[in-house]
Design an enzyme around this catalytic site. Sequence first.
Site, PDB file in Angstrom:
ATOM      1  N   CYS A 147     -41.906   4.402 -26.555  1.00  0.00           N
ATOM      2  CA  CYS A 147     -43.254   4.816 -26.073  1.00  0.00           C
ATOM      3  C   CYS A 147     -44.437   5.103 -27.149  1.00  0.00           C
ATOM      4  O   CYS A 147     -43.750   5.803 -28.226  1.00  0.00           O
ATOM      5  CB  CYS A 147     -43.085   6.303 -25.144  1.00  0.00           C
ATOM      6  SG  CYS A 147     -44.475   7.249 -25.083  1.00  0.00           S
ATOM      7  N   GLY A 199     -37.377  11.550 -21.045  1.00  0.00           N
ATOM      8  CA  GLY A 199     -37.537  11.018 -22.164  1.00  0.00           C
ATOM      9  C   GLY A 199     -37.249  11.874 -23.409  1.00  0.00           C
ATOM     10  O   GLY A 199     -37.246  13.208 -23.388  1.00  0.00           O
ATOM     11  N   GLY A 227     -33.292   6.803 -20.959  1.00  0.00           N
ATOM     12  CA  GLY A 227     -33.617   5.096 -21.089  1.00  0.00           C
ATOM     13  C   GLY A 227     -32.675   4.841 -22.340  1.00  0.00           C
ATOM     14  O   GLY A 227     -31.774   4.142 -22.223  1.00  0.00           O
ATOM     15  N   SER A 228     -33.427   4.919 -23.464  1.00  0.00           N
ATOM     16  CA  SER A 228     -32.812   4.165 -24.684  1.00  0.00           C
ATOM     17  C   SER A 228     -31.509   4.510 -24.952  1.00  0.00           C
ATOM     18  O   SER A 228     -30.770   3.820 -25.900  1.00  0.00           O
ATOM     19  CB  SER A 228     -33.729   4.508 -26.004  1.00  0.00           C
ATOM     20  OG  SER A 228     -34.111   5.860 -26.129  1.00  0.00           O
ATOM     21  N   ARG A 286     -45.083  -8.228 -15.900  1.00  0.00           N
ATOM     22  CA  ARG A 286     -45.577  -7.648 -14.654  1.00  0.00           C
ATOM     23  C   ARG A 286     -46.833  -8.452 -14.109  1.00  0.00           C
ATOM     24  O   ARG A 286     -46.967  -8.560 -13.006  1.00  0.00           O
ATOM     25  CB  ARG A 286     -45.812  -6.278 -14.757  1.00  0.00           C
ATOM     26  CG  ARG A 286     -44.446  -5.361 -14.452  1.00  0.00           C
ATOM     27  CD  ARG A 286     -45.058  -3.858 -13.843  1.00  0.00           C
ATOM     28  NE  ARG A 286     -45.859  -3.249 -14.927  1.00  0.00           N
ATOM     29  CZ  ARG A 286     -45.549  -2.599 -15.905  1.00  0.00           C
ATOM     30  NH1 ARG A 286     -44.173  -2.540 -16.318  1.00  0.00           N
ATOM     31  NH2 ARG A 286     -46.462  -1.794 -16.651  1.00  0.00           N
ATOM     32  N   SER A 288     -28.434  20.545 -39.413  1.00  0.00           N
ATOM     33  CA  SER A 288     -27.962  20.305 -38.331  1.00  0.00           C
ATOM     34  C   SER A 288     -28.176  18.883 -37.657  1.00  0.00           C
ATOM     35  O   SER A 288     -27.088  18.438 -37.106  1.00  0.00           O
ATOM     36  CB  SER A 288     -29.032  21.124 -37.174  1.00  0.00           C
ATOM     37  OG  SER A 288     -29.071  22.674 -37.646  1.00  0.00           O
TER      38      SER A 288
HETATM   39  P1  XMP Z   1     -35.838   7.667 -23.530  1.00  0.00           P
HETATM   40  O1  XMP Z   1     -36.457   8.409 -24.724  1.00  0.00           O
HETATM   41  O2  XMP Z   1     -34.821   8.097 -22.942  1.00  0.00           O
HETATM   42  O3  XMP Z   1     -37.280   7.607 -22.552  1.00  0.00           O
HETATM   43  O4  XMP Z   1     -35.845   6.155 -23.961  1.00  0.00           O
HETATM   44  C1  XMP Z   1     -37.213   7.176 -21.198  1.00  0.00           C
HETATM   45  C2  XMP Z   1     -38.678   7.353 -20.856  1.00  0.00           C
HETATM   46  O5  XMP Z   1     -39.723   6.772 -21.581  1.00  0.00           O
HETATM   47  C3  XMP Z   1     -40.777   6.960 -20.635  1.00  0.00           C
HETATM   48  N1  XMP Z   1     -41.340   5.402 -20.928  1.00  0.00           N
HETATM   49  C4  XMP Z   1     -42.594   5.179 -21.389  1.00  0.00           C
HETATM   50  N2  XMP Z   1     -43.534   5.962 -21.857  1.00  0.00           N
HETATM   51  N3  XMP Z   1     -44.869   4.138 -22.526  1.00  0.00           N
HETATM   52  C5  XMP Z   1     -44.634   5.471 -22.281  1.00  0.00           C
HETATM   53  O6  XMP Z   1     -45.805   6.174 -22.895  1.00  0.00           O
HETATM   54  C6  XMP Z   1     -43.885   3.280 -22.437  1.00  0.00           C
HETATM   55  O7  XMP Z   1     -44.126   1.978 -22.461  1.00  0.00           O
HETATM   56  C7  XMP Z   1     -42.821   3.737 -21.954  1.00  0.00           C
HETATM   57  N4  XMP Z   1     -41.634   3.109 -21.208  1.00  0.00           N
HETATM   58  C8  XMP Z   1     -40.738   4.051 -20.818  1.00  0.00           C
HETATM   59  C9  XMP Z   1     -40.593   6.851 -19.298  1.00  0.00           C
HETATM   60  O8  XMP Z   1     -40.822   8.033 -18.786  1.00  0.00           O
HETATM   61  C10 XMP Z   1     -39.061   6.678 -19.389  1.00  0.00           C
HETATM   62  O9  XMP Z   1     -38.065   7.406 -18.323  1.00  0.00           O
END
Ligand code: XMP
Length: 516
Positions: A334, A367, A389-390, A435, A513
């Site tokens: 993000c 996130g 997600g990541s 999309r 840490s």
């Molecule tokens: P992690 O850190 O686990 O977060 O990868 C997953 C979450 O990131 C959000 N997400 C986005 N937020 N632009 C954003 O502002 C994006 O392109 C994007 N893609 C994913 C989303 O809430 C997801 O669950």
Amino acid sequence: MDTRVSDTTVSLDKADTATKHLLDAVRGCTFDDFLFAPQFSVLERRDPTTIDLTCRLSEHLTLRRPIVSANMDTVTRAPMAIVQAEEGGIGIIDRGFKPGDIEPQVREVEIVKRTQHGVIADPYTIPLTATLAEAGAAMRRSRVGTLAVVDGQRRLKGLLTERDLRFVTDDRLTPASVDTRMTPIGKLVVHEGAISIDDAERLMVERKVKKLPLVDRHGTLMGLITAKDILKQKRQVFATRDDHGRLRVGAAIGAKGDYLERAAELVRVGVDVIVIDIAHGHSVVMARAIEEFRKRFDAVELIAGNVGTVDGARFLGERGVNAIKVGIGPGGGCTTRLTTSFGVPQLQALVECRAAVGDAIPLIADGGIKRHGSIAEALLFGGDSVMLGSVFAGTLETPGDVVHKPVLLPESQKAVKVPFKVLRGMASIEAIQDRLDVEDADILDLQALGAEGLEVSVPVRGSARPIFQDMIKHLCSSVSYGGASSLGELKQRFWTRPERYLIRLSPAARRESYER
Ligand code: XMP
């Protein structure tokens, strides 16, 4: 307007001392700003099978493991959602399909719902008159290995399995009809009427069969029980299942365009929860979307997001959502904060939203979780579950092709080919492009759409399952270090006396840490 929030909300001015302490402590802070002080441990063993990690995903849905895989088109489709639900979490199928292209998302939900069952109430069938070639195609399409063969009145005539078709490749054989290879009803063990899973298991063991079709007194097919399903139900004790023994799964929709039509189709195939997911959930667009959604789907479990402030959480709570997704800009893929300078550090967002809605509405901490320890932080600071997600990027169960890229080895200066998969933000140029089906559009036109996400390559790893299981083990260790015997108890202790736990880190302490 929903009354839950006003009834139960801690007015932030009147918040109890502990909540005030937390609100002050987390202002401007996120995961790496804190450690928790270890407490006297009361657990003999950190055993994930005995430590209760149950949480609420939403008002009416419970998870035994507080993990949700993110609705991103490089993270969650059916294979990921199946692993999540089997392990006790849940996956949310993304809406990264083109507008009007509702069927592919519906298919993913269907695949998850058909992965395991108590009783399969609507087994895949094939007409007695179909050819073996048609049966093979039906198996490939549905990804199931057993078809119930029925006549025109849906009376059971036999079962046809993958094994029956195994050596049927000869062009002369495939036009033959299914009755030439099926096991006919006379050779099957069939049960008339309803039966409990335990009785079905007994019968199947006694008669040494792996499939038990159910029929009514006219011989009409009523259901199917398989030994594989019974075994899975017994082995996967933490799995997230619905009342029919099927895995639970969620699906995301937008707030405009085809979202209501999409929701209707998803609900039709048994989706367990719908997520209205937009980058800025505290908005007029979201208000309208929830209102329209509730007019059509009064009883459907609804999660909405994302928000990251007191006002944002109250706004969603007052509109009758069943859970709130919290996170403005912490996600790995993000760039919202970089591109707009708006966002809320994730721990501040969680505490604010929790203080805003009290315990009335579950929060999903969405996130920013990169290391396993952050899961405990997200859950203690206010999340009921975490969305990831990541952390799952590059695993076997993520969608997308594997590409081999040359990587230079520092020791030998030799280039080796390393397999990668793509992880991309749902607001990245690439995801938007897919999309919107605007492949031919000029890149500047696309940028005008306001991309807020990245696309990155991630080395391919194994399955997401051991990653999930490791997270759970580490979360159990957090419960033990925190002096509690369950996640619920740890949260309660933390919110009663946060000052006993919180250590705000200096830059040196943060390096000590978290930098390795
Ligand atoms: P992690 O850190 O686990 O977060 O990868 C997953 C979450 O990131 C959000 N997400 C986005 N937020 N632009 C954003 O502002 C994006 O392109 C994007 N893609 C994913 C989303 O809430 C997801 O669950």
